[in-house]
Design a protein around this motif. Sequence first.
Motif, PDB file in Angstrom:
ATOM      1  N   LEU A   5       0.858  -1.180   0.000  1.00  0.00           N
ATOM      2  CA  LEU A   5       0.000   0.000   0.000  1.00  0.00           C
ATOM      3  C   LEU A   5       0.894   1.230   0.000  1.00  0.00           C
ATOM      4  CD1 LEU A   5      -2.823   1.280   0.266  1.00  0.00           C
ATOM      5  CD2 LEU A   5      -2.532   1.104   2.746  1.00  0.00           C
ATOM      6  N   LEU A   6       0.743   2.091  -0.988  1.00  0.00           N
ATOM      7  CA  LEU A   6       1.558   3.301  -1.072  1.00  0.00           C
ATOM      8  C   LEU A   6       0.892   4.483  -0.394  1.00  0.00           C
ATOM      9  CD1 LEU A   6       2.778   3.080  -4.762  1.00  0.00           C
ATOM     10  CD2 LEU A   6       3.988   2.399  -2.672  1.00  0.00           C
ATOM     11  N   ASN A   7      -0.369   4.727  -0.729  1.00  0.00           N
ATOM     12  CA  ASN A   7      -1.117   5.849  -0.177  1.00  0.00           C
ATOM     13  C   ASN A   7      -2.556   5.440   0.077  1.00  0.00           C
ATOM     14  OD1 ASN A   7       0.874   8.020  -0.539  1.00  0.00           O
ATOM     15  ND2 ASN A   7       0.488   7.746  -2.713  1.00  0.00           N
ATOM     16  N   VAL A  41       1.332  13.091   1.850  1.00  0.00           N
ATOM     17  CA  VAL A  41       1.886  13.185   3.201  1.00  0.00           C
ATOM     18  C   VAL A  41       2.630  11.896   3.514  1.00  0.00           C
ATOM     19  CG1 VAL A  41       1.332  13.388   5.659  1.00  0.00           C
ATOM     20  CG2 VAL A  41       0.030  14.719   3.973  1.00  0.00           C
ATOM     21  N   SER A  42       3.898  12.031   3.922  1.00  0.00           N
ATOM     22  CA  SER A  42       4.686  10.882   4.358  1.00  0.00           C
ATOM     23  C   SER A  42       4.495  10.717   5.863  1.00  0.00           C
ATOM     24  CB  SER A  42       6.166  11.107   4.058  1.00  0.00           C
ATOM     25  OG  SER A  42       6.944  10.100   4.692  1.00  0.00           O
ATOM     26  N   LEU A  43       4.294   9.464   6.276  1.00  0.00           N
ATOM     27  CA  LEU A  43       4.182   9.151   7.702  1.00  0.00           C
ATOM     28  C   LEU A  43       5.431   8.428   8.197  1.00  0.00           C
ATOM     29  CD1 LEU A  43       0.470   7.995   7.760  1.00  0.00           C
ATOM     30  CD2 LEU A  43       1.411  10.259   8.249  1.00  0.00           C
ATOM     31  N   PRO A  48       2.768   3.328   4.679  1.00  0.00           N
ATOM     32  CA  PRO A  48       1.969   3.919   3.598  1.00  0.00           C
ATOM     33  C   PRO A  48       1.802   5.417   3.825  1.00  0.00           C
ATOM     34  CG  PRO A  48       0.865   1.993   4.516  1.00  0.00           C
ATOM     35  CD  PRO A  48       2.024   2.306   5.407  1.00  0.00           C
ATOM     36  N   GLY A  49       1.653   6.148   2.736  1.00  0.00           N
ATOM     37  CA  GLY A  49       1.420   7.578   2.843  1.00  0.00           C
ATOM     38  C   GLY A  49      -0.061   7.881   2.785  1.00  0.00           C
ATOM     39  N   LEU A  50      -0.380   9.113   3.052  1.00  0.00           N
ATOM     40  CA  LEU A  50      -1.738   9.614   2.872  1.00  0.00           C
ATOM     41  C   LEU A  50      -1.700  10.590   1.712  1.00  0.00           C
ATOM     42  CD1 LEU A  50      -2.824  10.375   6.555  1.00  0.00           C
ATOM     43  CD2 LEU A  50      -3.455   8.410   5.146  1.00  0.00           C
ATOM     44  N   ALA A  51      -2.705  10.528   0.858  1.00  0.00           N
ATOM     45  CA  ALA A  51      -2.807  11.463  -0.258  1.00  0.00           C
ATOM     46  C   ALA A  51      -4.180  12.122  -0.206  1.00  0.00           C
ATOM     47  CB  ALA A  51      -2.619  10.730  -1.581  1.00  0.00           C
ATOM     48  N   PHE A  52      -4.226  13.374  -0.630  1.00  0.00           N
ATOM     49  CA  PHE A  52      -5.459  14.152  -0.598  1.00  0.00           C
ATOM     50  C   PHE A  52      -5.659  14.762  -1.970  1.00  0.00           C
ATOM     51  CE2 PHE A  52      -3.693  13.671   3.517  1.00  0.00           C
ATOM     52  CZ  PHE A  52      -4.777  13.383   4.310  1.00  0.00           C
ATOM     53  N   GLN A  53      -6.778  14.391  -2.595  1.00  0.00           N
ATOM     54  CA  GLN A  53      -7.069  14.815  -3.960  1.00  0.00           C
ATOM     55  C   GLN A  53      -8.188  15.839  -3.951  1.00  0.00           C
ATOM     56  OE1 GLN A  53      -7.425  11.615  -6.748  1.00  0.00           O
ATOM     57  NE2 GLN A  53      -8.832  12.770  -8.034  1.00  0.00           N
TER      58      GLN A  53
END
Length: 115
Positions: A5-7, A41-43, A48-53
């Motif tokens: 899982l990347l994001n 966003v890197s954690l 895995p990162g979080l991405a906001f679209q």
Amino acid sequence: MKKSLLNVTVNSPDALRLARWWADALDGEILAENEGWFVIVSLGEGRPGLAFQKVESVSSGSRLHLDFGVDDMNAAVEGLVAAGATLIAERSMPGVTWTTLADPDGNEFCVAEHG
């Protein structure tokens, strides 16, 4: 082939604002802003990162749900609420207790202690 899982991506009318909130809440780091249309966003390495679209409006369909494990649930919940999260409910079942919260856009997530 190994899959990772990347994001986890969240749609938001104001992706940059929400990404900044989550980066602060989780001690993360914004890696890319892409003029506010896709913010990453890197954690931390190996996570895995979080991405906001950015979207015009958030659909009322099923919402993304994230679960977080913490060392001190009370402190974590207090800190998240102080940062702008909304407390939804305290929940439990035999052997586990968790708290459901919502971020500033209403996306629900849960916090439980490790172990």
